[in-house]
Design an enzyme around this catalytic site. Structure first.
Site, PDB file in Angstrom:
ATOM      1  N   LYS A  13       0.841  -1.217   0.000  1.00 55.07           N
ATOM      2  CA  LYS A  13       0.000   0.000   0.000  1.00 55.07           C
ATOM      3  C   LYS A  13       0.870   1.259   0.000  1.00 55.07           C
ATOM      4  O   LYS A  13       0.657   2.181  -0.777  1.00 55.07           O
ATOM      5  CB  LYS A  13      -0.931   0.010   1.236  1.00 55.07           C
ATOM      6  CG  LYS A  13      -1.833  -1.204   1.350  1.00 55.07           C
ATOM      7  CD  LYS A  13      -2.738  -1.151   2.552  1.00 55.07           C
ATOM      8  CE  LYS A  13      -2.050  -1.208   3.903  1.00 55.07           C
ATOM      9  NZ  LYS A  13      -1.352  -2.490   4.194  1.00 55.07           N
ATOM     10  N   ARG A  88      -9.973   0.925   8.252  1.00 58.17           N
ATOM     11  CA  ARG A  88      -9.551  -0.424   8.634  1.00 58.17           C
ATOM     12  C   ARG A  88     -10.640  -1.170   9.380  1.00 58.17           C
ATOM     13  O   ARG A  88     -10.426  -2.309   9.794  1.00 58.17           O
ATOM     14  CB  ARG A  88      -8.343  -0.302   9.562  1.00 58.17           C
ATOM     15  CG  ARG A  88      -7.038  -0.756   8.950  1.00 58.17           C
ATOM     16  CD  ARG A  88      -5.955  -0.436   9.954  1.00 58.17           C
ATOM     17  NE  ARG A  88      -4.803  -1.229   9.757  1.00 58.17           N
ATOM     18  CZ  ARG A  88      -3.682  -0.781   9.167  1.00 58.17           C
ATOM     19  NH1 ARG A  88      -3.624   0.434   8.692  1.00 58.17           N
ATOM     20  NH2 ARG A  88      -2.649  -1.563   9.065  1.00 58.17           N
ATOM     21  N   ARG A 127      12.362  -5.259   5.800  1.00 58.18           N
ATOM     22  CA  ARG A 127      12.208  -3.842   5.430  1.00 58.18           C
ATOM     23  C   ARG A 127      12.966  -2.909   6.377  1.00 58.18           C
ATOM     24  O   ARG A 127      12.956  -3.077   7.580  1.00 58.18           O
ATOM     25  CB  ARG A 127      10.709  -3.516   5.481  1.00 58.18           C
ATOM     26  CG  ARG A 127      10.379  -2.061   5.346  1.00 58.18           C
ATOM     27  CD  ARG A 127       8.912  -1.844   5.170  1.00 58.18           C
ATOM     28  NE  ARG A 127       8.093  -2.298   6.277  1.00 58.18           N
ATOM     29  CZ  ARG A 127       6.781  -2.211   6.303  1.00 58.18           C
ATOM     30  NH1 ARG A 127       6.121  -1.712   5.270  1.00 58.18           N
ATOM     31  NH2 ARG A 127       6.107  -2.620   7.348  1.00 58.18           N
ATOM     32  N   ARG A 161      11.029  -0.562  11.669  1.00 58.21           N
ATOM     33  CA  ARG A 161       9.827  -0.347  12.480  1.00 58.21           C
ATOM     34  C   ARG A 161       9.760  -1.354  13.622  1.00 58.21           C
ATOM     35  O   ARG A 161      10.078  -2.525  13.437  1.00 58.21           O
ATOM     36  CB  ARG A 161       8.578  -0.482  11.594  1.00 58.21           C
ATOM     37  CG  ARG A 161       8.263   0.794  10.848  1.00 58.21           C
ATOM     38  CD  ARG A 161       7.179   0.647   9.813  1.00 58.21           C
ATOM     39  NE  ARG A 161       6.000  -0.077  10.245  1.00 58.21           N
ATOM     40  CZ  ARG A 161       4.923  -0.250   9.477  1.00 58.21           C
ATOM     41  NH1 ARG A 161       4.897   0.258   8.246  1.00 58.21           N
ATOM     42  NH2 ARG A 161       3.879  -0.903   9.923  1.00 58.21           N
ATOM     43  N   ARG A 172      -0.719  -8.715  13.333  1.00 52.41           N
ATOM     44  CA  ARG A 172      -1.283  -7.721  12.395  1.00 52.41           C
ATOM     45  C   ARG A 172      -2.121  -8.410  11.318  1.00 52.41           C
ATOM     46  O   ARG A 172      -3.169  -7.898  10.907  1.00 52.41           O
ATOM     47  CB  ARG A 172      -0.149  -6.897  11.757  1.00 52.41           C
ATOM     48  CG  ARG A 172       0.453  -5.888  12.742  1.00 52.41           C
ATOM     49  CD  ARG A 172       1.848  -5.434  12.354  1.00 52.41           C
ATOM     50  NE  ARG A 172       1.932  -4.774  11.081  1.00 52.41           N
ATOM     51  CZ  ARG A 172       3.088  -4.520  10.439  1.00 52.41           C
ATOM     52  NH1 ARG A 172       4.238  -4.892  10.984  1.00 52.41           N
ATOM     53  NH2 ARG A 172       3.091  -3.896   9.302  1.00 52.41           N
TER      54      ARG A 172
HETATM   55  P1  AP5 Z   1       4.819  -1.569   1.845  1.00 51.29           P
HETATM   56  O1  AP5 Z   1       4.517  -0.802   0.609  1.00 51.29           O
HETATM   57  O2  AP5 Z   1       5.461  -0.852   2.973  1.00 51.29           O
HETATM   58  O3  AP5 Z   1       3.510  -2.345   2.336  1.00 51.29           O
HETATM   59  P2  AP5 Z   1       2.265  -1.816   3.152  1.00 51.29           P
HETATM   60  O4  AP5 Z   1       1.059  -2.525   2.625  1.00 51.29           O
HETATM   61  O5  AP5 Z   1       2.228  -0.321   3.185  1.00 51.29           O
HETATM   62  O6  AP5 Z   1       2.677  -2.429   4.558  1.00 51.29           O
HETATM   63  P3  AP5 Z   1       2.630  -1.827   6.027  1.00 51.29           P
HETATM   64  O7  AP5 Z   1       3.392  -2.832   6.854  1.00 51.29           O
HETATM   65  O8  AP5 Z   1       3.090  -0.418   6.092  1.00 51.29           O
HETATM   66  O9  AP5 Z   1       1.110  -1.928   6.285  1.00 51.29           O
HETATM   67  P4  AP5 Z   1       0.349  -1.964   7.614  1.00 51.29           P
HETATM   68  O10 AP5 Z   1      -1.032  -1.816   7.139  1.00 51.29           O
HETATM   69  O11 AP5 Z   1       0.613  -3.146   8.465  1.00 51.29           O
HETATM   70  O12 AP5 Z   1       0.997  -0.771   8.451  1.00 51.29           O
HETATM   71  P5  AP5 Z   1       0.488   0.689   8.812  1.00 51.29           P
HETATM   72  O13 AP5 Z   1       1.696   1.543   8.857  1.00 51.29           O
HETATM   73  O14 AP5 Z   1      -0.657   1.107   7.971  1.00 51.29           O
HETATM   74  O15 AP5 Z   1       5.715  -2.836   1.410  1.00 51.29           O
HETATM   75  C1  AP5 Z   1       6.216  -3.750   2.366  1.00 51.29           C
HETATM   76  C2  AP5 Z   1       7.571  -4.309   1.883  1.00 51.29           C
HETATM   77  O16 AP5 Z   1       7.362  -5.058   0.689  1.00 51.29           O
HETATM   78  C3  AP5 Z   1       8.596  -3.237   1.533  1.00 51.29           C
HETATM   79  O17 AP5 Z   1       9.880  -3.713   1.862  1.00 51.29           O
HETATM   80  C4  AP5 Z   1       8.457  -3.070   0.017  1.00 51.29           C
HETATM   81  O18 AP5 Z   1       9.655  -2.629  -0.587  1.00 51.29           O
HETATM   82  C5  AP5 Z   1       8.077  -4.478  -0.406  1.00 51.29           C
HETATM   83  N1  AP5 Z   1       7.175  -4.511  -1.568  1.00 51.29           N
HETATM   84  C6  AP5 Z   1       6.133  -3.664  -1.823  1.00 51.29           C
HETATM   85  N2  AP5 Z   1       5.508  -4.015  -2.968  1.00 51.29           N
HETATM   86  C7  AP5 Z   1       6.171  -5.123  -3.426  1.00 51.29           C
HETATM   87  C8  AP5 Z   1       5.988  -5.964  -4.567  1.00 51.29           C
HETATM   88  N3  AP5 Z   1       4.998  -5.747  -5.452  1.00 51.29           N
HETATM   89  N4  AP5 Z   1       6.838  -6.989  -4.718  1.00 51.29           N
HETATM   90  C9  AP5 Z   1       7.844  -7.237  -3.813  1.00 51.29           C
HETATM   91  N5  AP5 Z   1       8.079  -6.478  -2.714  1.00 51.29           N
HETATM   92  C10 AP5 Z   1       7.244  -5.430  -2.525  1.00 51.29           C
HETATM   93  O19 AP5 Z   1      -0.087   0.471  10.285  1.00 51.29           O
HETATM   94  C11 AP5 Z   1       0.761   0.147  11.373  1.00 51.29           C
HETATM   95  C12 AP5 Z   1      -0.074   0.040  12.647  1.00 51.29           C
HETATM   96  O20 AP5 Z   1      -0.700   1.313  12.938  1.00 51.29           O
HETATM   97  C13 AP5 Z   1      -1.251  -0.948  12.589  1.00 51.29           C
HETATM   98  O21 AP5 Z   1      -0.849  -2.289  12.887  1.00 51.29           O
HETATM   99  C14 AP5 Z   1      -2.192  -0.364  13.664  1.00 51.29           C
HETATM  100  O22 AP5 Z   1      -1.752  -0.688  14.955  1.00 51.29           O
HETATM  101  C15 AP5 Z   1      -2.022   1.128  13.479  1.00 51.29           C
HETATM  102  N6  AP5 Z   1      -2.995   1.712  12.519  1.00 51.29           N
HETATM  103  C16 AP5 Z   1      -2.704   2.303  11.322  1.00 51.29           C
HETATM  104  N7  AP5 Z   1      -3.842   2.697  10.715  1.00 51.29           N
HETATM  105  C17 AP5 Z   1      -4.857   2.363  11.539  1.00 51.29           C
HETATM  106  C18 AP5 Z   1      -6.274   2.497  11.434  1.00 51.29           C
HETATM  107  N8  AP5 Z   1      -6.867   3.063  10.358  1.00 51.29           N
HETATM  108  N9  AP5 Z   1      -7.031   2.019  12.477  1.00 51.29           N
HETATM  109  C19 AP5 Z   1      -6.463   1.477  13.565  1.00 51.29           C
HETATM  110  N10 AP5 Z   1      -5.135   1.307  13.719  1.00 51.29           N
HETATM  111  C20 AP5 Z   1      -4.324   1.748  12.706  1.00 51.29           C
END
Ligand code: AP5
Length: 217
Positions: A13, A88, A127, A161, A172
């Site tokens: 994402k 979410r 990552r 992270r 997660r």
């Molecule tokens: P990346 O692009 O970073 O993936 P992502 O989907 O953004 O993953 P996140 O881990 O950031 O998502 P998340 O939803 O768990 O975390 P968030 O920060 O939102 O890619 C990941 C890796 O893969 C990278 O190394 C990249 O280079 C690689 N990659 C990407 N695309 C690729 C491809 N096509 N092929 C190969 N490799 C690839 O949330 C963190 C925490 O915050 C949550 O757990 C929760 O506690 C809280 N939180 C955030 N938002 C909310 C909400 N709305 N409600 C409640 N709690 C929330």
């Protein structure tokens, strides 16, 4: 155009949201980044959020809804936003729809990144990013050209992270299936949901998204 990127942790994402910012001038609203900024600043909210994030659970709906409501009306979002990590839960999806409606706006499309979950743990645990400029890297798939030195700014400081370890990623993923995946039918029922193959290389995922957005315009 306002769009949502949906998918489990590590689906790509954030990677695709950044490309949409560069290519289409959209503003990325990443609730994960917003929460991590609160953690770094050491705010009360940040301290509470850190405990929940480190456990791989979801921070409370109202906190996230208020956070997005504060940002989405900003004039900088006039050309549209790409929501990354929000909504979410069903409560967040409904609140988002109401807050946009109040300002005569709407979600134009919701893109689900469909991935093989076995690949996600490897993606996430490898990552890291530059501490200074934020450029993202991966131990196996995208190491810096010169080991230990950022390709973009030359810094030698990198960060990982706190929630990017195997145990937290598993929690997660459980949270994603229990609380986030149920909003897919909400958007499908409204004719907004499109799927892309998130296992393709990032450039190809971006092309798939581009062709969907061309159809939306
Ligand atoms: P990346 O692009 O970073 O993936 P992502 O989907 O953004 O993953 P996140 O881990 O950031 O998502 P998340 O939803 O768990 O975390 P968030 O920060 O939102 O890619 C990941 C890796 O893969 C990278 O190394 C990249 O280079 C690689 N990659 C990407 N695309 C690729 C491809 N096509 N092929 C190969 N490799 C690839 O949330 C963190 C925490 O915050 C949550 O757990 C929760 O506690 C809280 N939180 C955030 N938002 C909310 C909400 N709305 N409600 C409640 N709690 C929330």
């Amino acid at each position: 155009m306002n769009l949502i990127l949906l998918g489990p942790p590590g689906a790509g994402k954030g990677t695709q949201a950044k490309r949409l910012v560069d290519k289409r001038g959209l503003v990325q609203l990443s609730t994960g980044d917003m929460l991590r900024a609160e953690v770094i600043q050491g705010t009360t909210l940040g301290r509470e959020a850190k405990r929940v994030m480190d456990a791989g659970q979801l921070v409370s709906d109202q906190i996230l809804i208020d956070m997005i409501a504060d940002r989405i009306d900003d004039p900088s979002c006039r050309n549209g936003v790409v929501l990354d990590g929000f909504p979410r839960t069903e409560a967040q999806a409904e609140a988002l729809s109401q807050m946009l409606k109040k300002h005569g706006k709407k979600i134009d499309v919701v893109i689900e990144l469909v991935v093989d979950e076995k690949a996600l743990i490897e993606r996430i645990t490898g990552r890291f990013s530059c501490k200074i400029c934020g450029t993202g890297y991966h131990d196996l798939f995208q190491p810096p050209k010169l080991a230990g030195r950022c390709d973009v700014c030359g810094s030698e400081e990198f960060v990982r992270r706190a929630d990017d370890n195997e145990a937290t990623v598993k929690a997660r993923l459980l949270a994603y299936h229990a609380q986030t995946a149920p909003i897919l039918p909400y958007y499908r029922a409204r004719g907004l949901l499109k799927q892309v193959d998130g296992m393709a290389p990032p450039d190809q995922v971006a092309l798939q998204i581009d062709s969907i957005l061309t159809g939306v315009n």
